[in-house]
Design a protein around this motif. Structure first.
Motif, PDB file in Angstrom:
ATOM      1  N   GLU A 302       5.105 -19.692 -23.027  1.00 54.72           N
ATOM      2  CA  GLU A 302       6.283 -19.640 -21.772  1.00 54.72           C
ATOM      3  C   GLU A 302       7.195 -18.552 -22.072  1.00 54.72           C
ATOM      4  O   GLU A 302       7.737 -17.880 -23.565  1.00 54.72           O
ATOM      5  N   PRO A 303       7.693 -18.658 -21.410  1.00 54.95           N
ATOM      6  CA  PRO A 303       7.638 -18.991 -19.238  1.00 54.95           C
ATOM      7  C   PRO A 303       6.503 -18.621 -19.180  1.00 54.95           C
ATOM      8  O   PRO A 303       6.331 -18.179 -17.652  1.00 54.95           O
ATOM      9  N   LEU A 304       5.975 -17.008 -19.444  1.00 55.70           N
ATOM     10  CA  LEU A 304       4.684 -16.366 -18.322  1.00 55.70           C
ATOM     11  C   LEU A 304       3.917 -17.525 -18.094  1.00 55.70           C
ATOM     12  O   LEU A 304       3.219 -17.037 -16.808  1.00 55.70           O
ATOM     13  N   ASN A 305       3.793 -18.578 -18.121  1.00 61.89           N
ATOM     14  CA  ASN A 305       3.332 -19.676 -18.024  1.00 61.89           C
ATOM     15  C   ASN A 305       3.748 -20.529 -16.505  1.00 61.89           C
ATOM     16  O   ASN A 305       2.672 -20.994 -15.715  1.00 61.89           O
ATOM     17  N   ASN A 306       5.226 -19.912 -16.264  1.00 62.91           N
ATOM     18  CA  ASN A 306       5.681 -20.038 -14.521  1.00 62.91           C
ATOM     19  C   ASN A 306       5.161 -19.429 -13.679  1.00 62.91           C
ATOM     20  O   ASN A 306       5.222 -18.259 -13.803  1.00 62.91           O
ATOM     21  N   PRO A 307       4.810 -19.685 -12.556  1.00 63.15           N
ATOM     22  CA  PRO A 307       4.458 -19.422 -11.373  1.00 63.15           C
ATOM     23  C   PRO A 307       5.934 -18.309 -10.999  1.00 63.15           C
ATOM     24  O   PRO A 307       5.308 -17.210 -10.663  1.00 63.15           O
ATOM     25  N   LYS A 308       6.956 -19.132 -11.182  1.00 59.60           N
ATOM     26  CA  LYS A 308       7.840 -18.158 -10.294  1.00 59.60           C
ATOM     27  C   LYS A 308       8.128 -16.725 -11.161  1.00 59.60           C
ATOM     28  O   LYS A 308       8.878 -15.523 -10.806  1.00 59.60           O
ATOM     29  N   VAL A 309       8.172 -16.594 -12.809  1.00 62.23           N
ATOM     30  CA  VAL A 309       8.042 -15.936 -13.360  1.00 62.23           C
ATOM     31  C   VAL A 309       6.703 -15.018 -13.395  1.00 62.23           C
ATOM     32  O   VAL A 309       6.656 -13.371 -13.019  1.00 62.23           O
ATOM     33  N   VAL A 310       6.111 -14.950 -13.263  1.00 64.22           N
ATOM     34  CA  VAL A 310       4.511 -14.748 -13.062  1.00 64.22           C
ATOM     35  C   VAL A 310       5.185 -13.341 -11.573  1.00 64.22           C
ATOM     36  O   VAL A 310       4.534 -12.658 -11.699  1.00 64.22           O
ATOM     37  N   GLU A 311       5.481 -14.182 -10.703  1.00 66.21           N
ATOM     38  CA  GLU A 311       5.713 -13.578  -8.953  1.00 66.21           C
ATOM     39  C   GLU A 311       7.174 -12.326  -9.591  1.00 66.21           C
ATOM     40  O   GLU A 311       6.815 -11.624  -8.852  1.00 66.21           O
ATOM     41  N   ALA A 312       8.017 -12.767 -10.132  1.00 57.02           N
ATOM     42  CA  ALA A 312       9.193 -12.392 -10.347  1.00 57.02           C
ATOM     43  C   ALA A 312       8.828 -10.704 -11.700  1.00 57.02           C
ATOM     44  O   ALA A 312       9.164  -9.258 -11.044  1.00 57.02           O
ATOM     45  N   ILE A 313       7.695 -10.766 -11.958  1.00 57.62           N
ATOM     46  CA  ILE A 313       7.792  -9.494 -12.757  1.00 57.62           C
ATOM     47  C   ILE A 313       6.215  -9.070 -12.182  1.00 57.62           C
ATOM     48  O   ILE A 313       6.680  -8.008 -11.565  1.00 57.62           O
ATOM     49  N   LYS A 314       5.315  -8.961 -11.150  1.00 56.86           N
ATOM     50  CA  LYS A 314       4.909  -8.449  -9.598  1.00 56.86           C
ATOM     51  C   LYS A 314       5.818  -7.764  -9.549  1.00 56.86           C
ATOM     52  O   LYS A 314       5.485  -6.261  -8.602  1.00 56.86           O
ATOM     53  N   TYR A 315       7.184  -8.047  -8.681  1.00 57.23           N
ATOM     54  CA  TYR A 315       8.320  -7.727  -7.884  1.00 57.23           C
ATOM     55  C   TYR A 315       9.271  -6.698  -9.114  1.00 57.23           C
ATOM     56  O   TYR A 315      10.009  -5.558  -8.553  1.00 57.23           O
ATOM     57  N   LEU A 316       8.922  -6.857 -10.461  1.00 57.30           N
ATOM     58  CA  LEU A 316       9.671  -5.641 -11.227  1.00 57.30           C
ATOM     59  C   LEU A 316       9.176  -4.038 -12.016  1.00 57.30           C
ATOM     60  O   LEU A 316       9.280  -4.057 -12.544  1.00 57.30           O
ATOM     61  N   VAL A 317       7.380  -4.357 -10.986  1.00 53.05           N
ATOM     62  CA  VAL A 317       6.560  -3.816 -11.642  1.00 53.05           C
ATOM     63  C   VAL A 317       7.328  -1.764 -10.077  1.00 53.05           C
ATOM     64  O   VAL A 317       7.683  -2.232  -9.076  1.00 53.05           O
ATOM     65  N   ASP A 318       7.559  -0.818 -11.322  1.00 54.44           N
ATOM     66  CA  ASP A 318       7.884   0.163 -10.066  1.00 54.44           C
ATOM     67  C   ASP A 318       6.983   1.203  -9.811  1.00 54.44           C
ATOM     68  O   ASP A 318       6.003   2.140  -9.945  1.00 54.44           O
ATOM     69  N   TYR A 319       6.346   0.467  -8.861  1.00 56.33           N
ATOM     70  CA  TYR A 319       4.708   0.770  -7.951  1.00 56.33           C
ATOM     71  C   TYR A 319       4.694   2.470  -8.463  1.00 56.33           C
ATOM     72  O   TYR A 319       4.248   3.368  -8.628  1.00 56.33           O
ATOM     73  N   SER A 320       6.110   2.976  -7.563  1.00 51.10           N
ATOM     74  CA  SER A 320       6.351   4.842  -7.030  1.00 51.10           C
ATOM     75  C   SER A 320       6.791   5.219  -7.331  1.00 51.10           C
ATOM     76  O   SER A 320       6.045   6.112  -8.701  1.00 51.10           O
ATOM     77  N   LYS A 321       7.478   4.988  -8.244  1.00 53.92           N
ATOM     78  CA  LYS A 321       7.790   5.980 -10.058  1.00 53.92           C
ATOM     79  C   LYS A 321       7.056   5.827 -11.122  1.00 53.92           C
ATOM     80  O   LYS A 321       6.589   7.425 -10.990  1.00 53.92           O
ATOM     81  N   ILE A 322       5.518   4.772 -11.095  1.00 52.22           N
ATOM     82  CA  ILE A 322       4.754   5.152 -12.039  1.00 52.22           C
ATOM     83  C   ILE A 322       4.497   5.835 -11.673  1.00 52.22           C
ATOM     84  O   ILE A 322       3.603   7.116 -12.599  1.00 52.22           O
ATOM     85  N   THR A 323       3.518   6.130 -10.638  1.00 53.37           N
ATOM     86  CA  THR A 323       2.788   6.532  -9.914  1.00 53.37           C
ATOM     87  C   THR A 323       3.051   8.440  -9.828  1.00 53.37           C
ATOM     88  O   THR A 323       2.823   9.293 -10.232  1.00 53.37           O
ATOM     89  N   GLU A 324       4.404   8.545  -9.445  1.00 50.88           N
ATOM     90  CA  GLU A 324       4.526  10.021  -8.979  1.00 50.88           C
ATOM     91  C   GLU A 324       5.177  10.567 -10.020  1.00 50.88           C
ATOM     92  O   GLU A 324       5.489  11.551 -10.047  1.00 50.88           O
ATOM     93  N   SER A 325       6.141  10.129 -10.906  1.00 43.88           N
ATOM     94  CA  SER A 325       6.633  10.601 -12.055  1.00 43.88           C
ATOM     95  C   SER A 325       5.580  10.359 -12.996  1.00 43.88           C
ATOM     96  O   SER A 325       6.101  11.069 -14.098  1.00 43.88           O
ATOM     97  N   VAL A 326       4.920   9.592 -13.055  1.00 42.78           N
ATOM     98  CA  VAL A 326       4.397   8.972 -15.232  1.00 42.78           C
ATOM     99  C   VAL A 326       2.918   9.363 -14.717  1.00 42.78           C
ATOM    100  O   VAL A 326       2.306   9.965 -15.469  1.00 42.78           O
TER     101      VAL A 326
END
Length: 536
Positions: A302-326
């Motif tokens: 807990e609370p990683l088994n909460n569907p809303k938390v799971v969805e929130a974490i997916k929105y907290l990945v900076d996909y563009s920054k990671i691929t472009e700068s890292v």
């Protein structure tokens, strides 16, 4: 290995190759026209037995030393399965039996003819040895008790294999392109059997194939060299000798390449790639691989088994920054469990970096002030850098994540025992069929701690919804390509909405190559490197 020793090792190897090919002395800048010298990280090689090998570097070697019943055309890897040692095949009406007609006139490097009996021996051998990659064959119901009846050479040119039930024909054929499907010289291997080991101890350091090359020698954590099979049934290789030097440091690979001491550099960092791109004598080959970088959220925590938390974490990945700068060109954003180029792969990207949306979801879940968690990651530079960016973006929504960095063995042990909270890792397909990823990300028939079938879904304690599992299981049996594609696409879209996984990126492999080297094929997402296509 330091830079000085790496230079000495390559120079010594070149001198050795020169003497073997009766070449003249080799200058430090330039390799022989009939020789391909490769700098790569090959420290993962543990064995060269195709029934046991399960590492990327050894698969590169085996792909050039052995043939399989079926394979891929290196000039058209997206074209699907093509004949290999089997010139044709037929499926029975019930879909369980495949009859292969073995190509006539092909010989092993030993000179022995390739027959259906060699193919029978090779597939049975892989099942009986029961080494790690044997699951690729065993998933079709083959075991020690029935392999003698279900894998049968009717005569020298006819092989029949019978699965336990009907599967998609492409599923079975794709699995036979895997390393474990390599056909070995049964006469030669039998001559080297010791105490009923099926020649396993001998094949760890020797070769017995019909491929474009045979093994000259292998020194663990140092190098391997191959010599061409001039009678290769496809085409006589233009490159007579291949030498691969273990060179783990990217900077050393780049310097060797720039000086002409090697022809190819396989494991370069973004900085070294940028330096190569400025050199007119060098080029960079870009190839989309099948490996995916993802987050796995343990559903026992807990609370990683909460569907809303799971969805929130997916929105907290900076996909563009990671691929472009890292990652800087080494991975590209991808959010589905099937890699691009695989049957049924989708390009849907439902998630983007959105802190406010993530905060709103956390608030709905009752965690408006965030929570504390831990990210488990291997001590690989790119993964640690991605973890640091994630740590920062999670913190912007109130999630305090500690990054736990571990060596690979410790990291995998913790992950495989479901001891993690958030896991940041990379997954590569085991064989070039969509079932390889669908079956591990989206199947979990037994979620108990002592389950026999421990998929990635199991590792994250995810009880996969029946609606997803049914589609994955149905796709494994579906012979109609369009219907099979649709099942996988539907399963992936359902998975994206509900799974405690954030699929983030797909690997893009960049290889440094000397300008005079032509035709190198590194295998894309479905195969491994081909040396017999190369010329200089």
């Amino acid at each position: 290995m330091n830079k000085c020793s790496a230079f000495k090792a390559v120079a010594s190897a070149l001198v050795g190759i020169a003497s073997l090919t009766a070449s003249t002395a080799i200058a430090s800048a330039g390799t022989p026209k009939d020789t391909l010298v490769v700098a790569a990280h090959i420290g993962d090689i543990r064995t060269l037995d195709p029934a046991e090998s399960f590492e990327i570097s050894s698969s590169d070697l085996i792909n050039n030393v052995y043939d399989k019943l079926v394979g891929f055309d290196p000039h058209d890897l997206a074209g699907g399965i093509v004949p290999g040692l089997a010139e044709s095949w037929e499926f029975s009406e019930d879909g369980r039996t495949i009859t292969f007609k073995i190509r006539d006139g092909v010989t092993f490097s030993s000179g022995n003819p390739v027959t259906a009996f060699d193919a029978e021996y090779s597939l049975r051998r892989a099942v009986y040895l029961n080494k790690t990659p044997s699951f690729i064959l065993r998933q079709f119901g083959f075991n020690e008790e029935n392999a003698g009846e279900r894998i049968v050479a009717v005569d020298g040119r006819t092989l029949k294999i019978t699965t336990d039930r009907k599967y998609a024909g492409t599923f079975v054929l794709n699995c036979l392109t895997a390393t474990v499907g390599a056909v070995v010289d049964s006469e030669l291997v039998k001559q080297n059997e010791v105490d009923g080991d099926w020649g396993n101890n001998w094949l760890k350091t020797n070769s017995a194939g019909s491929g474009a090359y045979s093994l000259r020698n292998w020194r663990a954590n140092e190098s391997y060299s191959l010599k061409a099979n001039e009678e290769y049934w496809r085409v006589a290789p233009e490159i007579s000798n291949v030498f691969v030097q273990h060179t783990p440091e990217s900077a050393t690979q780049r310097l060797l390449l720039a000086q002409g001491d090697v022809d190819v550099a396989r494991n370069l960092t973004p900085a070294d790639i940028e330096a190569i791109e400025e050199n007119a004598d060098l080029s960079v080959s870009t190839d989309l691989r099948g490996r995916l970088m993802y987050l796995g959220l343990n559903q026992n925590i807990e609370p990683l088994n909460n569907p809303k938390v799971v969805e929130a974490i997916k929105y907290l990945v900076d996909y563009s920054k990671i691929t472009e700068s890292v990652l800087r060109g080494q991975f590209t954003p991808h959010q589905a469990f099937l890699p691009k180029t695989y049957l049924g792969a989708i390009d849907d990207s439902p998630y983007s970096f959105d802190i406010e949306k993530a905060k709103a979801l956390l608030s709905e879940a009752g965690y408006e002030d965030g929570f504390e968690t831990e990210i488990l990651v291997r001590n690989a530079q790119d993964r640690m850098q991605v973890a640091q960016v994630l740590q920062n973006t999670l913190a912007q929504a109130g999630i305090k994540a500690e990054v736990e960095v571990s060596a690979s063995q410790q990291e995998l042990a913790k992950y495989r025992s479901r001891g993690h909270e958030i896991y940041l890792g990379v997954w590569g397909p085991d064989y070039p069929d969509p079932n390889t990823n669908a079956g591990t990300f989206a199947l979990n028939p037994d979620n108990s701690d002592d389950a026999d079938f421990k998929t990635l879904a199991w590792r994250n304690a995810w009880e996969v919804p029946a609606s997803i599992s049914k589609k994955v299981l149905a796709a494994a049996e579906e012979n109609d390509p369009e219907a099979r594609t649709e099942l996988y696409q539907e399963a992936q879209r359902d998975f994206q909405e509900t799974a405690p996984f954030a699929i983030m990126f797909q690997q893009t492999e960049k290889t440094g190559i000397r300008a005079e080297v032509k035709g190198l094929v590194t295998g894309s997402a479905v195969s491994y490197v081909y040396y017999w296509t190369v010329s200089k």
